[in-house]
Design a protein around this motif. Structure first.
Motif, PDB file in Angstrom:
ATOM      1  N   CYS A 153      40.956  41.640  50.315  1.00 41.66           N
ATOM      2  CA  CYS A 153      41.822  41.345  49.162  1.00 41.66           C
ATOM      3  C   CYS A 153      41.097  40.336  48.280  1.00 41.66           C
ATOM      4  O   CYS A 153      40.477  39.395  48.770  1.00 41.66           O
ATOM      5  N   ASN A 154      41.204  40.530  46.982  1.00 43.77           N
ATOM      6  CA  ASN A 154      40.498  39.675  46.023  1.00 43.77           C
ATOM      7  C   ASN A 154      41.283  38.426  45.622  1.00 43.77           C
ATOM      8  O   ASN A 154      40.831  37.673  44.765  1.00 43.77           O
ATOM      9  N   HIS A 155      42.457  38.262  46.193  1.00 44.98           N
ATOM     10  CA  HIS A 155      43.318  37.129  45.817  1.00 44.98           C
ATOM     11  C   HIS A 155      43.249  36.886  44.307  1.00 44.98           C
ATOM     12  O   HIS A 155      42.949  35.792  43.826  1.00 44.98           O
ATOM     13  N   CYS A 156      43.534  37.997  43.616  1.00 50.35           N
ATOM     14  CA  CYS A 156      43.369  38.070  42.167  1.00 50.35           C
ATOM     15  C   CYS A 156      44.137  36.966  41.440  1.00 50.35           C
ATOM     16  O   CYS A 156      45.209  36.545  41.877  1.00 50.35           O
ATOM     17  N   PRO A 159      47.407  39.186  39.992  1.00 53.97           N
ATOM     18  CA  PRO A 159      47.498  40.259  40.998  1.00 53.97           C
ATOM     19  C   PRO A 159      48.377  41.418  40.524  1.00 53.97           C
ATOM     20  O   PRO A 159      49.491  41.205  40.036  1.00 53.97           O
ATOM     21  N   ALA A 160      47.871  42.622  40.703  1.00 53.25           N
ATOM     22  CA  ALA A 160      48.660  43.806  40.378  1.00 53.25           C
ATOM     23  C   ALA A 160      49.786  43.986  41.385  1.00 53.25           C
ATOM     24  O   ALA A 160      50.856  44.495  41.053  1.00 53.25           O
ATOM     25  N   CYS A 161      49.555  43.532  42.619  1.00 54.34           N
ATOM     26  CA  CYS A 161      50.589  43.659  43.647  1.00 54.34           C
ATOM     27  C   CYS A 161      51.794  42.798  43.282  1.00 54.34           C
ATOM     28  O   CYS A 161      52.945  43.222  43.428  1.00 54.34           O
ATOM     29  N   VAL A 179      47.189  35.105  47.959  1.00 51.98           N
ATOM     30  CA  VAL A 179      48.321  35.977  47.632  1.00 51.98           C
ATOM     31  C   VAL A 179      48.933  36.504  48.938  1.00 51.98           C
ATOM     32  O   VAL A 179      48.222  37.046  49.782  1.00 51.98           O
ATOM     33  N   CYS A 196      48.030  47.972  43.737  1.00 54.95           N
ATOM     34  CA  CYS A 196      46.782  47.235  43.986  1.00 54.95           C
ATOM     35  C   CYS A 196      45.601  48.158  43.695  1.00 54.95           C
ATOM     36  O   CYS A 196      45.423  49.173  44.368  1.00 54.95           O
ATOM     37  N   PRO A 197      44.776  47.819  42.711  1.00 54.48           N
ATOM     38  CA  PRO A 197      43.659  48.705  42.375  1.00 54.48           C
ATOM     39  C   PRO A 197      42.669  48.810  43.521  1.00 54.48           C
ATOM     40  O   PRO A 197      41.907  49.766  43.591  1.00 54.48           O
ATOM     41  N   TYR A 198      42.659  47.814  44.398  1.00 53.85           N
ATOM     42  CA  TYR A 198      41.682  47.768  45.488  1.00 53.85           C
ATOM     43  C   TYR A 198      42.259  48.327  46.784  1.00 53.85           C
ATOM     44  O   TYR A 198      41.593  48.348  47.800  1.00 53.85           O
ATOM     45  N   LYS A 200      44.419  47.081  48.823  1.00 56.43           N
ATOM     46  CA  LYS A 200      44.341  46.081  49.880  1.00 56.43           C
ATOM     47  C   LYS A 200      45.720  45.567  50.296  1.00 56.43           C
ATOM     48  O   LYS A 200      45.832  44.535  50.937  1.00 56.43           O
ATOM     49  N   VAL A 201      46.779  46.289  49.913  1.00 57.37           N
ATOM     50  CA  VAL A 201      48.068  46.088  50.560  1.00 57.37           C
ATOM     51  C   VAL A 201      48.319  47.361  51.357  1.00 57.37           C
ATOM     52  O   VAL A 201      48.080  48.459  50.856  1.00 57.37           O
ATOM     53  N   LYS A 212      49.243  42.423  53.959  1.00 57.95           N
ATOM     54  CA  LYS A 212      47.934  42.292  53.312  1.00 57.95           C
ATOM     55  C   LYS A 212      47.185  41.093  53.845  1.00 57.95           C
ATOM     56  O   LYS A 212      47.757  40.233  54.519  1.00 57.95           O
TER      57      LYS A 212
HETATM   58  S1  SF4 Z   1      46.433  42.922  47.160  1.00 58.65           S
HETATM   59 FE1  SF4 Z   1      45.193  43.840  45.529  1.00 58.65          FE
HETATM   60  S2  SF4 Z   1      46.155  43.208  43.577  1.00 58.65           S
HETATM   61 FE2  SF4 Z   1      47.006  41.910  45.225  1.00 58.65          FE
HETATM   62  S3  SF4 Z   1      45.719  40.079  45.168  1.00 58.65           S
HETATM   63 FE3  SF4 Z   1      44.791  41.468  46.722  1.00 58.65          FE
HETATM   64  S4  SF4 Z   1      43.278  42.702  45.626  1.00 58.65           S
HETATM   65 FE4  SF4 Z   1      44.567  41.692  44.068  1.00 58.65          FE
END
Ligand code: SF4
Ligand code: SF4
Lengths: 375, 291
Positions: A153-156, A159-161, A179, A196-198, A200-201, A212
């Protein structure tokens, strides 16, 4: 919708919540050139966090072989196909993000993987981009390529999530930007999984809620790096905190590599979430492929990476990778070594810039024997 | 962007339901048929149904632009102490599992706590709470067959060992969850998330909501009973509870009173979950006086 500034896109963008950066933002640098796909990171994560019922297909950390691998299958291609344009004008992204191209009735542009997309965790492992001409490997350098992409997870920052969850069950911690899915609030709608574009959930079919990567927050709270970072055999990873745009510090190794030297780049920045795992791109992969994956800074990043031997600030930051379980938030270097410090100013690690080595004569007079290099 | 259209549709739907009032007939029965509801109990045939038009949900996101079934047929009875509602709607497939790509069928009815006419049908609003009775097919399967385990969703799964399992190989969920170690790897179960209850006797829950804002919350006090039956491409579900539960989150119902309520259904096969549902406008509702 609010307007926020995404520095990775060099422009303002739309996001459902106001820009409210955490006090600190967890960040990682992964050097793809050093990953050997040993999967120690995946196993370390799995045995620590996801070896319960319903977590059979949950890999908060996975390592896939590009160009064909991906877990869940085709996670990135399925979104790239929907993203309109993906045009860059220099450092500015001219295309639309997942928040700006939202289909009617949705919160975020996304896609829901099918059940079977989770069936094989390492499909495409070690496959190269194309076929080698017969005999090409005898003819010097050939142009087939592949590389390993380690993903968490990118801990954006955006975050899209979080944007997608209608229950506000996902939150970003103020103290470190990690996140988390609130395991008591989530009702398993899976909106985050689609958003989540990645990818990762993950949905846990036994607990019936989404789960996640938690950034190993119990370790972070103790000043220790996450499990996937600590255990990395290839020493490809460094975890620290990235400064806000415009506040980069020379003595923060993450800032040095991301903001200052721009050696490490975000993964698919065009998605718009401002992801915080930064990758040193693989040096041997065609540029157009890398530009789609890491944005327009790829060529410069590779040049800076190749020059790191002459750039002590960059080299000293990169030599901190994999050499201490503790988090380095500040570093300094001399002509001989690089030294990492923690928040309290205590020394965390000291690494020589050049490993000690010994040169031995080719002929050993004592044993009357020649020495051979046997690498 | 679809709001005006949908509101218009909403008004049309409301108008067509307005003529009809759902009447909860008085039945001289003891508590048993309410405590163990049966959608096929003969007395239901004696009741007068109301057909409420269903519409897609486009007030909030995620949305659903057209309903899964055109109508929901509702009936109600009370015995002076308990009330039961019977909901019936068309659904070709029985979806009673949740997984990465599977969603459960479900049905709900919402009762405004405020007097008639004071509450928005969109799950209430600030200061205008709703009581929601929510039945889920996946929960009914749990009650019938035990909480779904890995082998229910993945019959061919081969597992070396789970975290916290005393020995290698797969073990039934309840056995594994007896260990605190194992519960640590299933945080939602360990923390008592209402959707992760591995022992369940009622396939429905009572919730409170104050609008489409993520406010939906499982009530602390649960007074609900429910049962559903799928046959001939239709679900029939009965939801029952005491008229007065003593819970401040529940509407106090009294014989002779007039009120209103609305309905929602979820079709798992269509990916319905959460706000992706088909629902009705508020329908007038009255309880026959008890003799
Ligand atoms: S689950 Fe996806 S959108 Fe949410 S913080 Fe991690 S990488 Fe970003
Ligand atoms: S442990 Fe390190 S080297 Fe091994 S696969 Fe993971 S990231 Fe790559």
């Amino acid at each position: 919708m609010s307007t926020v500034h995404n520095w990775q896109l060099d422009r303002a963008m739309e996001y459902p919540y106001e820009e409210n950066r955490s006090d600190r933002q967890i960040a990682y640098v992964f050097d793809t050139n050093k990953c050997i796909a040993c999967q120690t990171c995946s196993v370390a994560c799995k045995t620590t966090w996801t070896s319960g019922k319903g977590q059979e297909e949950i890999f908060w950390n996975n390592v896939e072989t590009k160009p064909y691998g991906g877990y869940p299958q085709a996670w990135d291609i399925k979104l790239l196909q929907q993203l309109d344009g993906q045009k860059w004008d220099g450092s500015r992204y001219e295309g639309k993000t997942v928040f700006e191209n939202v289909p009617p009735g949705e919160r975020v542009l996304g896609h829901k993987p099918e059940g079977d997309d989770y069936a094989q965790v390492n499909l495409g492992e070690d496959e190269v981009a194309g076929e080698l001409d017969r005999g090409a490997h005898y003819m010097g350098t050939h142009h087939m390529w592949m590389f390993y992409l380690a993903r968490i997870c990118n801990h954006c920052t955006f975050p899209a999530c979080v944007a997608a969850c209608p229950r506000k069950a996902i939150y970003k911690r103020r103290e470190d930007g990690i996140v988390l899915v609130d395991q008591t609030r989530c009702r398993g709608y899976q909106a985050c999984v689609a958003a989540c574009p990645y990818k990762k959930v993950f949905f846990n079919a036994v607990t019936r809620v989404s789960e996640k990567c938690i950034g190993c927050f119990p370790l972070i709270e103790k000043g220790l790096q996450p499990r996937c970072v600590q255990t990395c055999i290839g020493k490809i990873r460094l975890q620290g905190f990235i400064s806000k745009p415009g506040e980069a510090r020379e003595d923060n190794p993450i800032d040095q590599l991301v903001h200052i030297k721009k050696i490490a780049l975000p993964l698919y920045p065009q998605y718009g979430t401002e992801p915080n795992v930064y990758y040193v791109p693989p040096v041997h992969v065609p540029l157009n492929f890398l530009q789609q994956m890491f944005g327009p800074g790829v060529e410069a990043a590779i040049a800076a990476y190749r020059n790191a031997a002459n750039d002590r600030a960059a080299l000293a930051a990169m030599l901190l990778f994999g050499n201490s379980p503790r988090i380095t938030t500040r570093y300094a270097y001399t002509e001989e070594e690089t030294i990492g410090y923690d928040d309290a100013g205590e020394e965390v690690v000291r690494v020589p810039l050049t490993e000690p080595y010994m040169v031995r004569a080719a002929y050993d007079a004592r044993f009357k024997a020649y020495r051979y290099n046997t690498p | 962007m679809h709001l005006p259209l949908l509101l218009l549709f909403g008004l049309v739907a409301a108008a067509s339901a307005r003529g009809q009032t759902l009447s909860a007939h008085y039945v001289p029965l003891d508590a048993a048929p309410f405590e163990r509801p049966d959608p096929d109990a003969p007395f239901w045939a004696e009741t007068e149904p109301v057909a409420a038009p269903l519409m897609g949900q486009a007030i909030t996101t995620p949305s659903k632009f057209s309903p899964e079934a055109p109508l929901i047929e509702a009936r109600a009875v009370h015995n002076g102490a308990w009330i039961a509602f019977r909901l019936e709607w068309a659904d070709d497939t029985k979806n009673e599992r949740v997984n990465k790509d599977e969603y459960t069928d479900g049905a709900a009815l919402a009762l405004p706590l405020a007097p008639k006419g004071a509450t928005s049908p969109f799950m209430g609003g600030p200061g205008a709470p709703m009581e929601i009775l929510h039945w889920k097919a996946v929960w009914q399967r749990d009650v019938e067959h035990g909480y779904a385990d890995v082998t229910d969703t993945h019959p061919n799964a081969a597992i070396a060992q789970y975290h916290g399992s005393p020995t290698s190989g797969d073990h039934p969920l309840r056995e594994v969850m007896a260990s605190e170690e194992a519960r640590l790897a299933s945080p939602a179960i360990r923390l008592g998330n209402p959707v992760s209850q591995i022992t369940r006797t009622v396939p429905a829950e009572q919730l409170a909501a104050v609008g489409f804002t993520g406010s939906l919350t499982t009530q602390k006090q649960q007074d609900i009973r429910a049962w559903g039956r799928h046959a001939d491409g239709k679900w029939a579900v009965v939801l029952a509870r005491p008229l007065n539960t003593g819970d401040p989150q529940d509407k106090v119902l009294e014989p002779g009173m007039e009120h209103e309520l609305n309905f929602a259904v979820w079709n798992g096969a269509a990916g319905d979950v959460g706000a992706r549902k088909s629902y009705s406008m508020l329908v007038p509702f009255k309880l026959e006086a008890a003799p």
